[in-house]
Design an enzyme around this catalytic site. Structure first.
Site, PDB file in Angstrom:
ATOM      1  N   HIS A  12     -16.762  30.007  17.094  1.00  0.00           N
ATOM      2  CA  HIS A  12     -16.662  30.745  18.347  1.00  0.00           C
ATOM      3  C   HIS A  12     -17.128  32.189  18.127  1.00  0.00           C
ATOM      4  O   HIS A  12     -16.801  32.814  17.121  1.00  0.00           O
ATOM      5  CB  HIS A  12     -15.225  30.756  18.855  1.00  0.00           C
ATOM      6  CG  HIS A  12     -15.080  31.394  20.199  1.00  0.00           C
ATOM      7  ND1 HIS A  12     -15.326  30.699  21.359  1.00  0.00           N
ATOM      8  CD2 HIS A  12     -14.750  32.650  20.571  1.00  0.00           C
ATOM      9  CE1 HIS A  12     -15.133  31.507  22.391  1.00  0.00           C
ATOM     10  NE2 HIS A  12     -14.788  32.700  21.939  1.00  0.00           N
ATOM     11  N   ASP A  16     -14.998  25.179  17.064  1.00  0.00           N
ATOM     12  CA  ASP A  16     -14.423  26.096  18.053  1.00  0.00           C
ATOM     13  C   ASP A  16     -13.332  25.360  18.824  1.00  0.00           C
ATOM     14  O   ASP A  16     -13.551  24.225  19.283  1.00  0.00           O
ATOM     15  CB  ASP A  16     -15.535  26.567  19.008  1.00  0.00           C
ATOM     16  CG  ASP A  16     -15.068  27.540  20.077  1.00  0.00           C
ATOM     17  OD1 ASP A  16     -13.888  27.945  20.075  1.00  0.00           O
ATOM     18  OD2 ASP A  16     -15.917  27.896  20.929  1.00  0.00           O
ATOM     19  N   SER A  47     -17.474  33.209  26.352  1.00  0.00           N
ATOM     20  CA  SER A  47     -16.040  33.003  26.195  1.00  0.00           C
ATOM     21  C   SER A  47     -15.303  33.230  27.518  1.00  0.00           C
ATOM     22  O   SER A  47     -15.562  32.509  28.484  1.00  0.00           O
ATOM     23  CB  SER A  47     -15.521  33.913  25.071  1.00  0.00           C
ATOM     24  OG  SER A  47     -14.237  33.536  24.661  1.00  0.00           O
TER      25      SER A  47
END
Length: 308
Positions: free
Chosen positions: A278, A248, A153
């Site tokens: 995610h 996501d 991320s």
């Protein structure tokens, strides 16, 4: 593909819990809550875990095997996710252990400065500084100077950024980079942002809050060291293994980044994880797919390490 059953269960559990979003908490509350999430999965034993400092920055080193004085063929430098704002050495401890075992390589996890106290470019500079220091001090730590960057991320953002910085600053040389559903484009305008803006885990509103804390409403959002997709030239970047989750908001910017790398001649492998949300690699206590993807990451890291 439709949502994986574990993704459906995760979304339903979030609805039932009806917990406040990160942006609805104070920074202190959000950090405490994130670090104490019960979904990070088991933290397997490794041969050694030790906290150190590199250039004054805290790092945690994971060694999968007790090899005495043997220098491993490569070192994975890991940058944690959490929107730059959340997370740290402890939140990603289990993931770093699993990664070290999967790759059979040491992992150096970096505790970079975080916004809003320390906004852009503090995190990026800290991550680069650790890699630069490791290229000099690796021998003292029984580590290899052959580095592989990795992050999830916002940590994937930082890995991509360090790849750009290393190219522009003449090193250190990098064997590769693993970008796990990375944050790459500050515009938040892709189709996946429209499709999954709400009710799929990471929301568009939360990402806007992360970006606001990291960069504010400034021209930094057009700076490739904050937004790697803004780079005009992708040539000469490290070989890349990029993972996206189907459901996501960040999916499409990951796909675009992989295309641009490949078009620029950068060896690129893309893993599109159908039905996933995610964070699934980090949330190994919920998603069985996390173990499969971590093993694939480990194989790619070993390939890079053996090719050096």
């Amino acid at each position: 593909m439709t949502l994986h059953p574990q993704s459906k269960s995760f979304i339903e559990a979030m609805r039932v819990a009806d917990a406040p979003a990160w942006q609805e908490m104070t920074i202190e509350q959000a950090r405490k809550t994130f670090n104490e999430l019960p979904i990070f999965g088991d933290a397997p034993e490794v041969a050694d875990v030790a906290d150190h400092q590199l250039a004054g920055i805290n790092v945690r080193i994971y060694r999968p095997q007790a090899d005495g004085d043997a220098i491993p063929p490569a070192t994975i430098v890991f940058f944690h996710g959490g929107g730059w704002v959340l997370g740290g050495l402890d939140s990603h401890d289990a993931l770093c252990r699993r990664l070290a075992i999967a790759a059979d390589l040491p992992v150096v996890s970096v505790e970079y400065r975080q916004p809003p106290e320390d906004p852009f470019p503090a995190a990026a500079e800290d991550c680069f500084t650790v890699c630069d220091a490791l290229s000099v001090e690796h021998g003292q730590l029984n580590l290899s100077a052959n580095m592989i960057l990795a992050g999830d991320s916002a940590g994937g953002n930082l890995a991509a950024v360090v790849g750009l910085m290393a190219r522009e600053r003449g090193g250190p040389p990098l064997l590769g980079q693993v970008l796990i559903y990375p944050v790459l484009d500050a515009s938040m305008s892709t189709d996946s942002y429209q499709q999954f803006a709400t009710d799929h885990g990471l929301t568009a509103e939360t990402m806007a809050w992360f970006w606001q804390n990291y960069t504010g409403n400034t021209s930094a959002r057009r700076n490739p060291l904050a937004c790697p997709d803004a780079a005009s030239d992708f040539s000469g970047l490290p070989p890349t293994h990029l993972i996206v989750a189907e459901y996501d908001v960040l999916r499409d910017e990951g796909l675009q980044f992989a295309r641009r790398l490949s078009d620029a001649g950068v060896p690129t492998t893309l893993e599109h994880c159908d039905g996933m949300l995610h964070g699934f690699v980090h949330f190994a206590g919920v998603f069985d797919e996390a173990a499969i993807v971590t093993k694939q990451i480990g194989k790619q890291c070993r390939r890079w390490a053996s090719a050096d």
